[in-house]
Design a protein around this motif. Structure first.
Motif, PDB file in Angstrom:
ATOM      1  N   GLU A 177     -49.954  29.659 -68.824  1.00 38.75           N
ATOM      2  CA  GLU A 177     -51.175  30.235 -69.379  1.00 38.75           C
ATOM      3  C   GLU A 177     -51.144  30.255 -70.903  1.00 38.75           C
ATOM      4  O   GLU A 177     -52.153  29.996 -71.562  1.00 38.75           O
ATOM      5  CB  GLU A 177     -51.365  31.659 -68.841  1.00 38.75           C
ATOM      6  N   ARG A 178     -49.974  30.539 -71.465  1.00 39.78           N
ATOM      7  CA  ARG A 178     -49.855  30.627 -72.921  1.00 39.78           C
ATOM      8  C   ARG A 178     -50.073  29.273 -73.594  1.00 39.78           C
ATOM      9  O   ARG A 178     -50.661  29.200 -74.679  1.00 39.78           O
ATOM     10  CB  ARG A 178     -48.483  31.185 -73.301  1.00 39.78           C
ATOM     11  N   TYR A 179     -49.593  28.211 -72.959  1.00 42.48           N
ATOM     12  CA  TYR A 179     -49.577  26.919 -73.642  1.00 42.48           C
ATOM     13  C   TYR A 179     -50.547  25.875 -73.088  1.00 42.48           C
ATOM     14  O   TYR A 179     -50.723  24.818 -73.700  1.00 42.48           O
ATOM     15  CB  TYR A 179     -48.160  26.329 -73.583  1.00 42.48           C
ATOM     16  N   GLU A 180     -51.196  26.134 -71.972  1.00 43.79           N
ATOM     17  CA  GLU A 180     -51.953  25.059 -71.318  1.00 43.79           C
ATOM     18  C   GLU A 180     -53.116  24.535 -72.162  1.00 43.79           C
ATOM     19  O   GLU A 180     -53.447  23.344 -72.107  1.00 43.79           O
ATOM     20  CB  GLU A 180     -52.457  25.514 -69.951  1.00 43.79           C
ATOM     21  N   GLU A 181     -53.742  25.363 -72.974  1.00 48.24           N
ATOM     22  CA  GLU A 181     -54.884  24.900 -73.773  1.00 48.24           C
ATOM     23  C   GLU A 181     -54.450  24.145 -75.017  1.00 48.24           C
ATOM     24  O   GLU A 181     -55.121  23.205 -75.452  1.00 48.24           O
ATOM     25  CB  GLU A 181     -55.766  26.088 -74.157  1.00 48.24           C
ATOM     26  N   SER A 182     -53.310  24.550 -75.594  1.00 45.60           N
ATOM     27  CA  SER A 182     -52.888  23.949 -76.861  1.00 45.60           C
ATOM     28  C   SER A 182     -51.908  22.788 -76.702  1.00 45.60           C
ATOM     29  O   SER A 182     -51.719  22.000 -77.620  1.00 45.60           O
ATOM     30  CB  SER A 182     -52.251  25.019 -77.754  1.00 45.60           C
ATOM     31  N   SER A 183     -51.290  22.673 -75.560  1.00 46.43           N
ATOM     32  CA  SER A 183     -50.272  21.636 -75.376  1.00 46.43           C
ATOM     33  C   SER A 183     -50.906  20.265 -75.192  1.00 46.43           C
ATOM     34  O   SER A 183     -51.884  20.095 -74.459  1.00 46.43           O
ATOM     35  CB  SER A 183     -49.399  21.952 -74.158  1.00 46.43           C
ATOM     36  N   GLU A 184     -50.312  19.276 -75.863  1.00 49.00           N
ATOM     37  CA  GLU A 184     -50.786  17.902 -75.719  1.00 49.00           C
ATOM     38  C   GLU A 184     -49.972  17.160 -74.659  1.00 49.00           C
ATOM     39  O   GLU A 184     -50.237  15.996 -74.380  1.00 49.00           O
ATOM     40  CB  GLU A 184     -50.677  17.173 -77.064  1.00 49.00           C
ATOM     41  N   GLN A 185     -48.986  17.834 -74.092  1.00 49.68           N
ATOM     42  CA  GLN A 185     -48.154  17.233 -73.066  1.00 49.68           C
ATOM     43  C   GLN A 185     -48.415  17.908 -71.722  1.00 49.68           C
ATOM     44  O   GLN A 185     -48.896  19.027 -71.657  1.00 49.68           O
ATOM     45  CB  GLN A 185     -46.670  17.369 -73.419  1.00 49.68           C
ATOM     46  N   VAL A 186     -48.073  17.183 -70.664  1.00 49.58           N
ATOM     47  CA  VAL A 186     -48.194  17.758 -69.328  1.00 49.58           C
ATOM     48  C   VAL A 186     -47.194  18.897 -69.189  1.00 49.58           C
ATOM     49  O   VAL A 186     -46.021  18.766 -69.525  1.00 49.58           O
ATOM     50  CB  VAL A 186     -47.920  16.690 -68.254  1.00 49.58           C
ATOM     51  N   ILE A 193     -39.716  24.549 -69.645  1.00 50.93           N
ATOM     52  CA  ILE A 193     -38.391  24.989 -70.067  1.00 50.93           C
ATOM     53  C   ILE A 193     -38.207  24.776 -71.559  1.00 50.93           C
ATOM     54  O   ILE A 193     -37.703  25.653 -72.274  1.00 50.93           O
ATOM     55  CB  ILE A 193     -37.288  24.245 -69.291  1.00 50.93           C
ATOM     56  N   GLU A 194     -38.611  23.620 -72.047  1.00 54.47           N
ATOM     57  CA  GLU A 194     -38.487  23.330 -73.479  1.00 54.47           C
ATOM     58  C   GLU A 194     -39.224  24.377 -74.303  1.00 54.47           C
ATOM     59  O   GLU A 194     -38.693  24.889 -75.305  1.00 54.47           O
ATOM     60  CB  GLU A 194     -39.056  21.951 -73.780  1.00 54.47           C
ATOM     61  N   LEU A 195     -40.430  24.689 -73.897  1.00 49.57           N
ATOM     62  CA  LEU A 195     -41.232  25.659 -74.637  1.00 49.57           C
ATOM     63  C   LEU A 195     -40.594  27.047 -74.601  1.00 49.57           C
ATOM     64  O   LEU A 195     -40.533  27.745 -75.622  1.00 49.57           O
ATOM     65  CB  LEU A 195     -42.652  25.708 -74.055  1.00 49.57           C
ATOM     66  N   TYR A 196     -40.142  27.443 -73.418  1.00 46.97           N
ATOM     67  CA  TYR A 196     -39.542  28.780 -73.304  1.00 46.97           C
ATOM     68  C   TYR A 196     -38.224  28.848 -74.066  1.00 46.97           C
ATOM     69  O   TYR A 196     -37.951  29.827 -74.773  1.00 46.97           O
ATOM     70  CB  TYR A 196     -39.339  29.159 -71.840  1.00 46.97           C
ATOM     71  N   GLU A 197     -37.393  27.834 -73.939  1.00 47.09           N
ATOM     72  CA  GLU A 197     -36.106  27.857 -74.636  1.00 47.09           C
ATOM     73  C   GLU A 197     -36.290  27.859 -76.149  1.00 47.09           C
ATOM     74  O   GLU A 197     -35.491  28.465 -76.872  1.00 47.09           O
ATOM     75  CB  GLU A 197     -35.239  26.682 -74.200  1.00 47.09           C
ATOM     76  N   LYS A 198     -37.321  27.189 -76.633  1.00 44.75           N
ATOM     77  CA  LYS A 198     -37.592  27.242 -78.064  1.00 44.75           C
ATOM     78  C   LYS A 198     -37.934  28.667 -78.494  1.00 44.75           C
ATOM     79  O   LYS A 198     -37.465  29.148 -79.536  1.00 44.75           O
ATOM     80  CB  LYS A 198     -38.750  26.325 -78.431  1.00 44.75           C
TER      81      LYS A 198
END
Length: 204
Positions: A177-186, A193-198
């Motif tokens: 929900e946090r990233y689905e609108e702004s992410s350019e990747q699937v 995991i990449e997003l959360y670990e960052k």
């Protein structure tokens, strides 16, 4: 520091954390023990595993005071032995310490940022429906080498790993929900995991 929070290529049946320097994350897919058993993990007898654990207790364990860090170091030590890798004890201890710091931060961030708090009953239930329900031979051998039951291995020794699976299942929709609108990747599991670990690493 390399961290794999949900490594499928773990040492004997979902019981070790893979801490490769060049691999920070793995797909998070809930798999059965029979699926894990098909991975290319070297086979060892109970006696061989006991020997590795004895060597760890003699050469490494006395240098680590913290129980959690000692557990992570033991997992890494056994993995490296299984794959016949050279071991630098000082480097191993450093990696285990860094891993422990990250693991603590991972859970703290889930609670503080996303409000995810789980109960012991949830974790026990997850283990009972998964690892307890389908015990594989390699898992049984490792438990025997550690002189504990498979139940103790799952619910006590490896509880930290299974707890993360439970937390992660709760985190997936929140991170999506946090990233689905702004992410350019699937936003597949790898990307989540990449997003959360960052996020976690930014707190360290």
């Amino acid at each position: 520091m390399g961290i794999s929070i949900f490594s499928i290529l773990v040492v004997i049946a979902l019981v070790f954390t893979n801490m490769r320097d060049d691999d920070l994350s793995e797909p998070i897919e809930k798999v059965t023990n029979s699926q894990v058993e098909t991975k290319a993990v070297p086979e060892m007898t109970v006696g061989e595993l006991k020997g590795i654990l004895t060597d760890f207790q003699r050469d490494v364990a006395p240098q680590i005071k913290n129980d959690f860090e000692r557990k992570l170091a033991e997992r890494l030590y056994v993995e490296m032995k299984l794959f016949d890798e050279s071991i630098d004890i000082n480097r191993l201890i450093t990696r285990a310490t860094e891993q422990a710091d990250f693991e603590r931060a991972w859970l703290t961030h889930a609670k503080d940022e996303y409000g995810v708090v789980i109960t012991d009953e949830e974790v026990d239930g997850w283990i009972e429906r998964g690892p307890d329900a389908e015990v594989v031979e390699s898992q049984r051998r490792y438990a025997e080498a550690k002189e504990m039951s498979v139940y103790e291995l799952n619910h006590n020794y490896d509880r930290d790993q299974y707890m993360k699976w439970v937390v992660w299942e709760r985190l997936i929709p929140l991170i999506t929900e946090r990233y689905e609108e702004s992410s350019e990747q699937v936003l597949d599991n790898n990307r989540l995991i990449e997003l959360y670990e960052k996020e976690v690493k930014d707190t360290l």
